[in-house]
Write an enzyme that holds these catalytic residues in place. Structure first.
Site, PDB file in Angstrom:
ATOM      1  N   HIS A 213       0.842  -1.205   0.000  1.00 18.14           N
ATOM      2  CA  HIS A 213       0.000   0.000   0.000  1.00 18.14           C
ATOM      3  C   HIS A 213       0.877   1.256   0.000  1.00 18.14           C
ATOM      4  CE1 HIS A 213      -2.985  -2.659   2.385  1.00 18.14           C
ATOM      5  NE2 HIS A 213      -3.523  -2.484   1.188  1.00 18.14           N
TER       6      HIS A 213
ATOM      7  N   LYS B   4     -15.437  -8.059   3.493  1.00 18.62           N
ATOM      8  CA  LYS B   4     -14.349  -8.409   4.421  1.00 18.62           C
ATOM      9  C   LYS B   4     -14.734  -8.091   5.855  1.00 18.62           C
ATOM     10  CE  LYS B   4     -10.483  -7.424   1.248  1.00 18.62           C
ATOM     11  NZ  LYS B   4      -9.438  -6.410   0.950  1.00 18.62           N
TER      12      LYS B   4
ATOM     13  N   ARG C 247      -2.071  -5.695  -8.280  1.00 22.66           N
ATOM     14  CA  ARG C 247      -0.969  -6.633  -8.053  1.00 22.66           C
ATOM     15  C   ARG C 247      -0.839  -7.648  -9.181  1.00 22.66           C
ATOM     16  NH1 ARG C 247      -2.813  -8.162  -2.175  1.00 22.66           N
ATOM     17  NH2 ARG C 247      -4.675  -8.147  -3.442  1.00 22.66           N
TER      18      ARG C 247
ATOM     19  N   SER D 128      -2.750  -7.726   2.993  1.00 27.08           N
ATOM     20  CA  SER D 128      -3.039  -7.576   4.421  1.00 27.08           C
ATOM     21  C   SER D 128      -3.429  -8.916   5.035  1.00 27.08           C
ATOM     22  CB  SER D 128      -4.189  -6.579   4.627  1.00 27.08           C
ATOM     23  OG  SER D 128      -3.823  -5.315   4.150  1.00 27.08           O
TER      24      SER D 128
HETATM   25  O1  PNS Z   1      -8.547  -2.656   0.171  1.00 21.39           O
HETATM   26  P1  PNS Z   1      -9.831  -3.141  -0.456  1.00 21.39           P
HETATM   27  O2  PNS Z   1     -10.610  -4.015   0.505  1.00 21.39           O
HETATM   28  O3  PNS Z   1      -9.606  -3.822  -1.779  1.00 21.39           O
HETATM   29  O4  PNS Z   1     -10.686  -1.818  -0.763  1.00 21.39           O
HETATM   30  C1  PNS Z   1     -11.984  -1.920  -1.322  1.00 21.39           C
HETATM   31  C2  PNS Z   1     -12.759  -0.608  -1.064  1.00 21.39           C
HETATM   32  C3  PNS Z   1     -12.834  -0.324   0.429  1.00 21.39           C
HETATM   33  C4  PNS Z   1     -12.036   0.540  -1.765  1.00 21.39           C
HETATM   34  C5  PNS Z   1     -14.182  -0.797  -1.686  1.00 21.39           C
HETATM   35  O5  PNS Z   1     -14.826  -1.874  -1.057  1.00 21.39           O
HETATM   36  C6  PNS Z   1     -15.014   0.473  -1.571  1.00 21.39           C
HETATM   37  O6  PNS Z   1     -14.924   1.335  -2.416  1.00 21.39           O
HETATM   38  N1  PNS Z   1     -15.805   0.597  -0.467  1.00 21.39           N
HETATM   39  C7  PNS Z   1     -16.615   1.770  -0.217  1.00 21.39           C
HETATM   40  C8  PNS Z   1     -18.105   1.489  -0.502  1.00 21.39           C
HETATM   41  C9  PNS Z   1     -18.378   1.586  -2.002  1.00 21.39           C
HETATM   42  O7  PNS Z   1     -18.243   2.618  -2.617  1.00 21.39           O
HETATM   43  N2  PNS Z   1     -18.769   0.434  -2.583  1.00 21.39           N
HETATM   44  C10 PNS Z   1     -19.043   0.331  -3.989  1.00 21.39           C
HETATM   45  C11 PNS Z   1     -17.786   0.099  -4.786  1.00 21.39           C
HETATM   46  S1  PNS Z   1     -18.105   0.138  -6.509  1.00 21.39           S
END
Ligand code: PNS
Length: 164
Positions: free
Chosen positions: A17, A41, A90, A128
């Site tokens: 990150h 998650k 990645r 993570s």
């Molecule tokens: O580190 P991650 O878990 O891959 O991050 C994913 C994250 C938190 C960026 C994604 O789940 C997200 O954008 N969450 C906020 C809620 C949202 O906007 N959901 C719709 C995504 S299209």
């Protein structure tokens, strides 16, 4: 002034990150690292803990701010007047899901672009969940996460024994 948002669960922040955050900080005037909820998650660390870890890890980066948000990323990016959402890629396995999210976010907020930075080869394997698994099984997480957060991760693992 170009603002970028680097969103993620950061549970916890890893050197992978940080590599993306540092590179984004070199490309944009202002980078907001936003700790968000990934509904698929179950996090080990609270939002406050994840924000604190990120603050420590990015302490030397003057144009980087840490924040958290509970709603939609598209709304957050609009609120912050962000030109770009920066995500790290990645491997090809990340691509399909990230592509789907990028298209959804563009539909919800056409003013903000999503840009992908490819990870450095050194960090390709890092995640993570891998860090949490290693910590839970008593392994050494030096080299995966900044030294400044290792103590807190190991303490959490000792206290909760929670699964990654
Ligand atoms: O580190 P991650 O878990 O891959 O991050 C994913 C994250 C938190 C960026 C994604 O789940 C997200 O954008 N969450 C906020 C809620 C949202 O906007 N959901 C719709 C995504 S299209």
């Amino acid at each position: 002034m170009k603002t970028a948002v680097c969103p993620g669960s950061f549970d916890p922040v890893t050197y992978g990150h940080l590599d993306i955050i540092r590179r984004a900080a070199g490309m944009f005037d202002r980078v907001i690292v936003a700790v968000m909820t990934n509904s698929s998650k179950q996090p080990m660390f609270t939002k406050e803990e994840r924000v604190e870890f990120l603050r420590r890890a990015t302490a030397g980066l003057d144009n980087v701010e840490i924040d958290s948000f509970d709603g939609l990323l598209a709304d957050y990016a609009r609120q912050k007047n962000a030109a770009v959402i920066v995500k790290g890629l990645r491997a090809m396995s990340d691509f399909e899901y990230e592509f789907q999210m990028a298209l959804t976010n563009r539909k919800l907020n056409p003013e903000t672009e999503t840009a992908f930075l490819t990870t450095t080869a050194e960090h390709m394997y890092l995640s993570s969940s891998l860090v949490k698994q290693v910590a839970q099984l008593g392994g050494d997480i030096t080299g995966f996460v900044p030294d400044s957060i290792i103590g807190d991760i190991m303490e959490k693992v000792r206290c909760t024994g929670k699964q990654a």
